[in-house]
Design an enzyme around this catalytic site. Structure first.
Site, mmCIF file in Angstrom:
data_model
loop_
_atom_site.group_PDB
_atom_site.id
_atom_site.type_symbol
_atom_site.label_atom_id
_atom_site.label_comp_id
_atom_site.label_asym_id
_atom_site.label_seq_id
_atom_site.Cartn_x
_atom_site.Cartn_y
_atom_site.Cartn_z
ATOM 1 C CE LYS A 1 -20.868 8.672 13.001
ATOM 2 N NZ LYS A 1 -19.583 8.254 13.030
ATOM 3 C CE LYS B 30 -15.527 6.735 18.898
ATOM 4 N NZ LYS B 30 -16.089 6.418 17.648
ATOM 5 N N GLY C 251 -15.539 -1.167 17.855
ATOM 6 C CA GLY C 251 -14.047 -0.884 17.648
ATOM 7 C C GLY C 251 -13.949 0.767 17.094
ATOM 8 C CG ASP C 252 -12.914 5.101 16.943
ATOM 9 O OD1 ASP C 252 -13.793 5.350 15.563
ATOM 10 O OD2 ASP C 252 -11.999 5.853 16.986
ATOM 11 C CB SER D 249 -22.508 -1.666 15.344
ATOM 12 O OG SER D 249 -21.171 -1.987 15.160
HETATM 13 P P1 NDP Z 1 -7.742 2.363 11.855
HETATM 14 O O1 NDP Z 1 -7.066 2.434 13.057
HETATM 15 O O2 NDP Z 1 -8.188 1.271 11.014
HETATM 16 O O3 NDP Z 1 -6.984 3.322 10.718
HETATM 17 C C1 NDP Z 1 -6.725 4.375 10.902
HETATM 18 C C2 NDP Z 1 -5.646 4.845 9.682
HETATM 19 O O4 NDP Z 1 -5.648 6.399 9.665
HETATM 20 C C3 NDP Z 1 -4.680 4.167 9.822
HETATM 21 O O5 NDP Z 1 -4.093 4.025 8.703
HETATM 22 C C4 NDP Z 1 -3.636 5.184 10.271
HETATM 23 O O6 NDP Z 1 -2.299 5.124 10.069
HETATM 24 C C5 NDP Z 1 -4.196 6.600 9.687
HETATM 25 N N1 NDP Z 1 -3.941 7.589 10.601
HETATM 26 C C6 NDP Z 1 -4.006 7.659 12.147
HETATM 27 N N2 NDP Z 1 -3.856 9.120 12.332
HETATM 28 C C7 NDP Z 1 -3.253 9.801 11.243
HETATM 29 C C8 NDP Z 1 -2.789 10.966 10.819
HETATM 30 N N3 NDP Z 1 -2.527 12.045 11.768
HETATM 31 N N4 NDP Z 1 -2.611 11.445 9.592
HETATM 32 C C9 NDP Z 1 -2.477 10.532 8.570
HETATM 33 N N5 NDP Z 1 -2.930 9.129 8.772
HETATM 34 C C10 NDP Z 1 -3.396 8.980 10.129
HETATM 35 O O7 NDP Z 1 -8.940 3.118 12.102
HETATM 36 P P2 NDP Z 1 -10.343 3.230 11.254
HETATM 37 O O8 NDP Z 1 -10.096 2.983 9.668
HETATM 38 O O9 NDP Z 1 -11.426 2.241 12.076
HETATM 39 O O10 NDP Z 1 -10.955 4.590 11.555
HETATM 40 C C11 NDP Z 1 -10.663 5.604 10.713
HETATM 41 C C12 NDP Z 1 -11.781 6.743 11.046
HETATM 42 O O11 NDP Z 1 -12.961 6.302 10.755
HETATM 43 C C13 NDP Z 1 -11.836 7.241 12.504
HETATM 44 O O12 NDP Z 1 -11.993 8.806 12.359
HETATM 45 C C14 NDP Z 1 -12.874 6.640 13.057
HETATM 46 O O13 NDP Z 1 -13.517 7.329 14.199
HETATM 47 C C15 NDP Z 1 -13.942 6.711 11.808
HETATM 48 N N6 NDP Z 1 -14.720 5.636 11.836
HETATM 49 C C16 NDP Z 1 -14.516 4.472 11.894
HETATM 50 C C17 NDP Z 1 -15.515 3.410 12.046
HETATM 51 C C18 NDP Z 1 -15.319 2.047 11.975
HETATM 52 O O14 NDP Z 1 -16.209 1.056 11.735
HETATM 53 N N7 NDP Z 1 -13.992 1.495 11.963
HETATM 54 C C19 NDP Z 1 -16.890 3.649 12.007
HETATM 55 C C20 NDP Z 1 -17.098 5.138 11.802
HETATM 56 C C21 NDP Z 1 -16.016 6.284 11.896
HETATM 57 P P3 NDP Z 1 -1.264 4.162 10.794
HETATM 58 O O15 NDP Z 1 -1.593 2.958 9.988
HETATM 59 O O16 NDP Z 1 0.204 4.499 10.677
HETATM 60 O O17 NDP Z 1 -1.757 4.007 12.142
#
Ligand code: NDP
Length: 443
Positions: free
Chosen positions: A114, A126, A165-166, A376
């Site tokens: 990526k 990571k 973050g993640d 980032s």
């Molecule tokens: P957040 O913690 O902000 O949000 C994750 C969301 O997914 C939450 O709403 C959570 O629910 C939901 N979730 C988690 N597990 C499950 C599940 N098993 N089934 C259904 N929903 C679920 O994380 P991000 O938005 O930052 O990250 C989301 C994805 O994107 C991850 O895979 C991350 O690695 C990837 N990503 C993020 C980046 C970033 O800049 N933030 C960059 C590139 C990739 P709940 O609200 O109930 O916790």
């Protein structure tokens, strides 16, 4: 046995109980098969694949902290520094109860390609912990973050390894982590990204992954004679990526009708009210079930099932393996034309293949969600320059980067006679640059 199969076997034998890591390695190496076969003798001699699948180092540490009842809690911290051939290690920290070494390794491995695709000088890494900030007080989160950084600080640095973050690590956690790093080292440097705007953060970083996903999706649709205008979109998740994907999808003329979280999902035929979602998730840190209080005509369903909603464009933005073969069959039966991954590896290998066999445009996360890490890297540039760019400047650069990524993978796919296979294109384009740098730098 072919070189690719040999290395996949070795990875499984050497890293038992790490299914997500096996899955990521298989997915990448399978699509590199054509390139590897074309260079088999050289790559074998140089042990290119063995070097690629073995992290430079894996750090695992104890994170003790005291909870609000005065009890001592112990979590496990991880940082996997996978590959720094093209720049300092870069990749997020994930705080969630299911975090283990295999998950961190799969994420770190994917991050190599990526980061390479962004065209910016960043290597792959990571980290994270099996600590879940959900349900913890601010003081507990701070205590945990301080303890986590008290070990991590010795392994990172602005030119060494720059975490971000993640899942479970947002602005609050980054702030606590940064404060502790600064306190221990005395350095005010760009060692973390996703920082607050008052202390070195970049405008548009918060929005970057979701916005970037949509810039990419829009470009993919355009290059295939379509547009986002008037399309029905389903986004899973309700976190950082999902929220800003929904915002940009709406700005580009799409209508987002469903979102989910880890307990259920909402359907709103009139289009999601993002202001309500932001208040529920970003301010109140509550469940999506609250949404019907804002929009009585919307429907909340407990549990899984979001992929049963009919849509033109599906954007999985929650977590790994959240979209399986049964979901893929429903989406295809309902006429989906494009799937783009906002999350990391949200689609299982079988589901990905099913989309590709059925003519659905499929954008893998390592390309489609690269906008976050790209921004980032732009934050790192601003920190080094001691300057802050405007939102518009960062957003314009992000858009350029996403359009360029699409062009790179589309071109790589065509070079290997696999036009439109963006999974193959992303892996090959990401791999070529890293391998070139690895070989140039010797063993
Ligand atoms: P957040 O913690 O902000 O949000 C994750 C969301 O997914 C939450 O709403 C959570 O629910 C939901 N979730 C988690 N597990 C499950 C599940 N098993 N089934 C259904 N929903 C679920 O994380 P991000 O938005 O930052 O990250 C989301 C994805 O994107 C991850 O895979 C991350 O690695 C990837 N990503 C993020 C980046 C970033 O800049 N933030 C960059 C590139 C990739 P709940 O609200 O109930 O916790």
């Amino acid at each position: 046995m072919s070189y690719v199969d040999e290395v996949i076997e070795k990875v499984i034998a050497k890293n038992p109980s790490e299914p997500e890591f096996h899955q990521a390695v298989k997915e990448v190496l399978e699509s590199l098969r054509v390139v590897v076969e074309a260079n088999e003798e050289k790559y074998r001699k140089e042990a290119v694949l063995e070097r690629l699948v073995e992290p430079d180092r894996q750090i695992k540490f104890r994170v003790p902290w005291v909870d609000d009842n005065g009890n001592i809690q112990v979590n496990t911290g991880y940082r996997v520094q996978f590959n720094n051939s093209i720049g300092p290690y870069k990749g997020g920290l994930r705080f969630r109860d299911n975090v283990n070494l295999g998950i961190i390794k799969f994420l770190g491995f994917e991050q190599i390609f990526k980061n390479s695709l962004t065209g910016l000088p960043i290597g792959g890494g990571k980290g994270g912990s099996d600590f879940d900030p959900k349900g913890k007080s601010d003081r507990e989160v701070m205590a945990f973050c301080k303890s986590f950084m008290t070990e991590l600080y010795r392994h990172i640095g602005a030119d060494v390894d720059v975490p971000a973050g993640d899942i479970g690590v947002g602005g609050r956690e980054i702030g606590f982590l940064y404060g502790q790093y600064k306190r221990i080292t005395g350095l005010y440097e760009g060692v973390l990204t996703g920082k607050g705007l008052s202390y070195g953060g970049s405008l548009a970083r918060t929005e970057a992954t979701g916005y970037g996903l949509l810039y990419f999706t829009d470009e993919m649709l355009k290059q295939n004679g379509q547009t986002l205008q008037g399309k029905t979109v389903v986004v899973s998740g309700a976190g950082n990526v999902a929220i800003y994907a929904t915002e940009k999808a709406t700005q580009l003329g799409g209508k987002v009708v469903a979102l989910s979280d880890s307990t259920g999902w909402i359907y709103d035929a009139e289009g999601i009210d993002l202001k309500a979602v932001k208040e529920i998730k970003e301010v109140n840190r509550a469940r999506l079930s609250e949404y019907t209080k804002y929009r009585p005509n919307a429907k909340y369903t407990e549990g899984k099932g979001i992929w049963s909603v009919k849509c033109d464009v599906a954007l999985p933005c929650a977590t790994q393996n959240e979209l399986d073969i049964e979901d893929a069959k429903m989406l295809v039966a309902n006429g989906v034309i494009a799937v783009a991954e906002g999350a990391n590896m949200p689609t299982t290998i079988e589901a990905t293949q099913y989309f590709q066999e059925n003519g659905v445009l499929f954008a893998p996360g390592k390309a489609a969600n690269a906008g976050g890490v790209a921004t980032s890297a732009l934050e790192m540039s601003q920190n080094s320059e001691r300057l802050s760019w405007t939102f518009e400047e960062v957003d314009a650069k992000l858009k350029d980067i996403m359009v360029n990524i699409f062009a790179k993978l589309s071109d790589a796919a065509e070079r290997y006679n696999a036009k439109g296979n963006y999974v193959l294109g992303a892996n090959i384009a990401g791999f070529e640059k890293v391998v070139d740098a690895m070989l140039a730098q010797g063993v």
